[in-house]
Scaffold this active site. Sequence first.
Site, PDB file in Angstrom:
ATOM      1  CD1 TRP A   1     -61.319 -31.773  33.933  1.00 14.59           C
ATOM      2  CD2 TRP A   1     -60.868 -29.592  34.015  1.00 14.59           C
ATOM      3  NE1 TRP A   1     -59.960 -31.630  33.907  1.00 14.59           N
ATOM      4  CE2 TRP A   1     -59.648 -30.307  33.957  1.00 14.59           C
ATOM      5  CE3 TRP A   1     -60.824 -28.192  34.085  1.00 14.59           C
ATOM      6  CZ2 TRP A   1     -58.401 -29.677  33.957  1.00 14.59           C
ATOM      7  CZ3 TRP A   1     -59.578 -27.564  34.095  1.00 14.59           C
ATOM      8  CH2 TRP A   1     -58.393 -28.300  34.021  1.00 14.59           C
TER       9      TRP A   1
ATOM     10  CG  ASP B   1     -53.870 -35.599  30.470  1.00 17.46           C
ATOM     11  OD1 ASP B   1     -53.072 -36.344  31.066  1.00 17.46           O
ATOM     12  OD2 ASP B   1     -53.981 -34.382  30.710  1.00 17.46           O
TER      13      ASP B   1
ATOM     14  CD  GLN C   1     -57.414 -38.636  32.589  1.00 15.83           C
ATOM     15  OE1 GLN C   1     -57.009 -38.423  33.729  1.00 15.83           O
ATOM     16  NE2 GLN C   1     -57.855 -39.841  32.226  1.00 15.83           N
TER      17      GLN C   1
ATOM     18  CD1 TRP D   1     -57.858 -33.031  36.519  1.00 17.40           C
ATOM     19  CD2 TRP D   1     -57.765 -32.914  38.748  1.00 17.40           C
ATOM     20  NE1 TRP D   1     -57.282 -34.188  36.983  1.00 17.40           N
ATOM     21  CE2 TRP D   1     -57.203 -34.141  38.350  1.00 17.40           C
ATOM     22  CE3 TRP D   1     -57.809 -32.614  40.119  1.00 17.40           C
ATOM     23  CZ2 TRP D   1     -56.706 -35.083  39.250  1.00 17.40           C
ATOM     24  CZ3 TRP D   1     -57.307 -33.544  41.014  1.00 17.40           C
ATOM     25  CH2 TRP D   1     -56.766 -34.764  40.571  1.00 17.40           C
TER      26      TRP D   1
ATOM     27  CB  THR E   1     -53.300 -40.106  31.059  1.00 15.39           C
ATOM     28  OG1 THR E   1     -54.029 -38.887  31.150  1.00 15.39           O
ATOM     29  CG2 THR E   1     -52.667 -40.220  29.690  1.00 15.39           C
TER      30      THR E   1
ATOM     31  NE  ARG F   1     -48.697 -37.635  36.821  1.00 11.08           N
ATOM     32  CZ  ARG F   1     -47.906 -37.180  37.777  1.00 11.08           C
ATOM     33  NH1 ARG F   1     -47.578 -37.951  38.801  1.00 11.08           N
ATOM     34  NH2 ARG F   1     -47.438 -35.939  37.737  1.00 11.08           N
TER      35      ARG F   1
END
Lengths: 159, 670
Positions: free
Chosen positions: B137, B140, B156, B164, B200, B263
């Site tokens: 997977w 970002d 990511q 995820w 991120t 974030r």
Amino acid sequence: MKMIVMVMMMMMMSEGSMIDQTCKQTPDFNLCVSLLNSDPRGSSADISGLALILIDKIKVLATKTLNEINGLYKKRPELKQALDQCSRRYKTILNADVPEAIEAISKGVPKFGEDGVIDAGVEASVCEEGFQGKSPLTSLTKSMQNISSVTRAVVRMLL
Amino acid sequence: MASSEALLPISAREEEPSCPYTKLPDGSRSDPETHPRRRRPYKGLLAVSFGLLLIAFYVALIATQDGSRSNEAANATDETEKTTSSSSRARLAGVSEKSNDGLWKLSGGQNTPAFEWNNSMLSWQRTAFHFQPEENWMNDPNGPLFYKGWYHFFYQYNPNAAVWGDIVWGHAVSRDLIHWVHLPLAMVADQWYDSNGVWTGSATILPDGSIVMLYTGSTDKAVQVQNLAYPEDLNDPLLLKWVKFPGNPVLVPPPGILPKDFRDPTTAWKTPEGKWRITIGSKINKTGISLVYDTTDFKTYEKLDSLLHGVPNTGMWECVDFYPVSKTARKGLDTSVNGPDVKHIVKASMDDTRFDHYAVGTYFESNGTWIPDDPSIDVGMSSSLRYDYGKFYASKTFYDQNKGRRILWSWIGESDSEAADVQKGWSSVQGIPRTVALDTKTGKNLVQSPVEEIKSLRLSSKKFDLELSPGSVIPVDVGTATQLDIEAEFEIKKESLDKFFGDASVVAEAEEFSCEKNGAGSTVRNALGPFGFSVLATESLSEQTPVYFYIAKGKDSKLKTFFCTDTSRSSVANDVIKPIYGSVVPVLKGEKLTMRILVDHSIVEAFGQGGRTCITSRVYPTTAIYGAAKLFVFNNALDATVTASFKVWQMNSAFIHPYSEEAVRALTRT
């Protein structure tokens, strides 16, 4: 005595109000309330906690359905192909969707949790359709679709 | 939630605006790890009620009365929220808008033949020239930058699964943004301040050439904090190893911001005082906002009291991006540039809808605030501009000082089931990096274009000049049609246009039209189209993905042009999402209609009118794959003739190189 019963009822009503308020915003209020009330953590959980309880219900239901699928191989050998598909789909729910959703909600990025929960409903639907109208799993798959839909609504409240 | 508000102490109730969830008296959302002493506000009162039955009865009466009054109000807003969320739910799932019972209905019905993915179909889906890791997977894009001759890309990544989770930073390098070599992971979750996720972040290149990376860590208590990292060895052009600042985290959620709403720090830009300034997305209740911090050393920060910007009812702003664009030239600008010929873009990824929105506006560097040129299409509003009207999220730009352009990366997720992702062993790709600049002709929107370097993948080509009569669907013979670059120009014949304008019976529909609401997609026939290409189509068109213009007449008799991609018939599979994407596309007087399409297996990137409107789609055909995938050009107009002049190139693979120690050693020597 009547006073005590009335107060206890009032307590239950206000105890349940977090669950009530949350469940009112889902497509199936009764299902939502019964799922959350059946868990001892429900009465003191915040919305994240309620979402995690529901995801746990998805996990339990997926396990139950997988056991049912395994049992059906012997009883209904003619359904092998559809059962194989269902097995794969439900294993995805257990091994991919549920862990993803738990991690996402615990860490405050609920959108990945929403994806996992939506997918649980999709996998159940695909499994069901594999039997082309003659499914032995209908009540279980329908249950998963409903729980997935309710859980999704709760997860969306965290966005 | 007014019933619980009624039981809160009066001061708390007056300060806090109503939220869709219960707030604790200390104002922070509970997290079992961080707030072990969490108490439900009315539990205390109920404990009192045990001893004082009358008070309990009285309080409960108030609660139920307040509850029922507020329920009516809550239900009123809930209805609207429910309708919008169920229609966006429906749209996301590709389910008909009409099924609003909240249950998942797959496309097709009980009589659709049972469908199963096989490995041949699944392995076809992997792209040939889009960035993706070897397996598992990705989401970002992170910290893109150009350094010592190499374009760096971080992302990511889940090293353990095709969904995820367990997020760390992947890394790859390229000379040309197209041919990539995978490198070892740049950062893993090995500190308490990012043990729950290395999320991120963005890079800032300092004037002395050194690099700082700011990124979000999810701590061992699942609090979102900002951390500083930098390359271990600036002499290593591959930037293989990264060091985390021992004093991390450098930023923690400030007062008033919840620990999970903080974030995705941006690249820094210079302030008039010579400090560095960054912005970080967040939310307060349902208002999406962007916080601003100044720093001189990236280690200690001052938070500005003002926000860069905020827009009510847009929800959490993720992956905020902020950068200058030239008003006069189609070129990139360093993030610190400012001046009279410059506008500033604020972009955010909307958590609620998974859309990336941007707006053009003015930045006031004296106080670090920004206002949009057009507040009616402010960042995150449903009508505001989007980089891309398809599957496209968490995008991030960087200034490419090598070629003086601003480059846009974006995460393109899957639209299939997670079972398929698990079976095929991977999930997600990146869009082809695009140059992004202000449209100097309209001044109101950005234009994007795949980077020039992609042309290095072009192999053989064929040119066509066709006249498409009304209702024609013409196969375009280009050989295999799974890796294509198409550039096309369309023109409606003058006689047809004159007839159209003269015809009073043509209904004005532009104001109501949208690509997605137009349920029949590209099968509709109207006076002037739609017309365009059908990609990844079987010969019988049992599976196809049309990319097209739809021209509608407005109430003012002016024409409005829409650019759409219809994936509703892209596959007969019943477990994939198949929306119709698109938007209006500005067409200026004298312009011909142009489109560019990149086809790369399960991804189609379409650019309308030079990149004024872009649409990325994920498609999963079951038979329109390998040699069976064809290309068609069509004109659904009832009686307008359209001329199409286009060129189709076969595209080579980018041969993205898997990581190996040898490859890296070889690269280090070059």
